[in-house]
Structures are given as C-alpha cells and as structure tokens.
Scaffold this active site. Structure first.
Site, short mmCIF file in Angstrom:
data_model
loop_
_atom_site.label_atom_id
_atom_site.label_comp_id
_atom_site.label_asym_id
_atom_site.label_seq_id
_atom_site.Cartn_x
_atom_site.Cartn_y
_atom_site.Cartn_z
N GLY A 25 -75.88 11.86 8.45
CA GLY A 25 -77.11 11.20 8.01
C GLY A 25 -78.07 10.88 9.14
O GLY A 25 -79.27 10.74 8.93
N GLU A 26 -77.54 10.76 10.35
CA GLU A 26 -78.39 10.44 11.49
C GLU A 26 -79.11 11.67 12.04
O GLU A 26 -79.91 11.57 12.96
CB GLU A 26 -77.56 9.76 12.60
CG GLU A 26 -76.97 8.42 12.19
CD GLU A 26 -78.02 7.41 11.76
OE1 GLU A 26 -79.03 7.24 12.47
OE2 GLU A 26 -77.84 6.79 10.70
#
Length: 158
Positions: A25-26
C-alpha cells in the site's frame, strides 16, 4: 526492546511477510522502494533519512515520508534516538518498521499470524492499511492478506 530484539523479530517469516504487506500500500514493494520518497521520487544517499519535504497536492499536505515504509522525518528521528540506527539503510528501515509495529502492541499478533488484529493496530501508523482514518487511499484487506500470504505469511487458526 532493543535493536537485537528487532533483528531477532526479522527472522520470523510472518514478520517479513507483514512488512511486505505494508509496502504494498505504501507503493514501495519493489527493491527501489527502500529509496523512494513520497510522491514517487527517489534518493540515493542512505546515510541518513533524506528529510525532503514534498507537497502532495491531492491532500494539500507536505510530507517527509521516505523509504520502504514511508517513515516521516520526526518519527525516524525519534526511532534513531531510541534504537541508535546508524543510517537509513534497508536493514535499518526494516528494523524501524518492526519497532513501530511493536510500539502499537501488534508484534505478537504478527508473529502468531493474527493478521486482522495486526492490521487494525497498525492502521494508525500506515495510512494505506485497511481501517486507517488518515483520509488517504487504503488497500483492501483482501489485497493485504494476499500479499502477506504470497510472501510466506501464515494465518492463525481460530
């Protein structure tokens, strides 16, 4: 907890898999992710946190998030004081992520494969995790779980 404890935790397959799930997600899941700054730019000197302030127009905020876990400068500075990280190398970034997980009392959940509990406890740190209230884009729980499983994580049986 000290650096040796953080390094020991990194020998656990579930811990390594959880770190990979965070990176999904980063936007840092590739190897270059260790040298990524928020917004997609990169840095080359990992002797210290890059401390580059980037404006994110979508959210109209400035951020110093950098590295595989998009750790902001003030957080990194505090972790460095606490654990004595000598640089912003991939190894120190991994250790710092484990320290943040432990700070949220989620490390035992991660080690035991209680993924949903660990994600819920860590969502206040990583805005991309499901359940985060930071107002940014989040991954679905299913995507996080799949990334975790794809990287060797195991789930606890109820």
């Amino acid at each position: 907890m000290n650096r040796a404890d953080l390094q020991e935790a990194l020998t656990e397959p579930n811990v390594r898999a959880f770190l990979k799930a965070i990176r999904l997600g980063e936007g840092t899941s590739d190897e270059a992710g260790y040298n990524r700054i928020v917004g997609g730019g990169t840095f080359t000197d990992d002797s210290t946190h890059p401390r580059i302030k980037v404006h994110i127009p979508r959210y109209d905020v400035y951020s110093t998030a950098a590295g595989a876990y998009q750790i902001i400068w003030p957080t990194w500075s505090g972790l460095t004081r606490q654990y004595g990280f000598p640089d912003f190398s991939p190894e120190c970034q991994d250790e710092a992520a484990v320290a943040l997980i432990a700070e949220k009392k989620a490390l035992d959940d991660v080690k035991a494969g209680r993924l949903a509990e660990a994600v819920a406890k860590c969502a206040p740190i990583w805005a991309s995790l499901p359940g985060s209230t930071a107002g940014q884009r989040t991954e679905s729980y299913a995507a996080v779980e799949q990334e975790y499983l794809d990287h060797g994580g195991t789930l606890a049986h109820a």
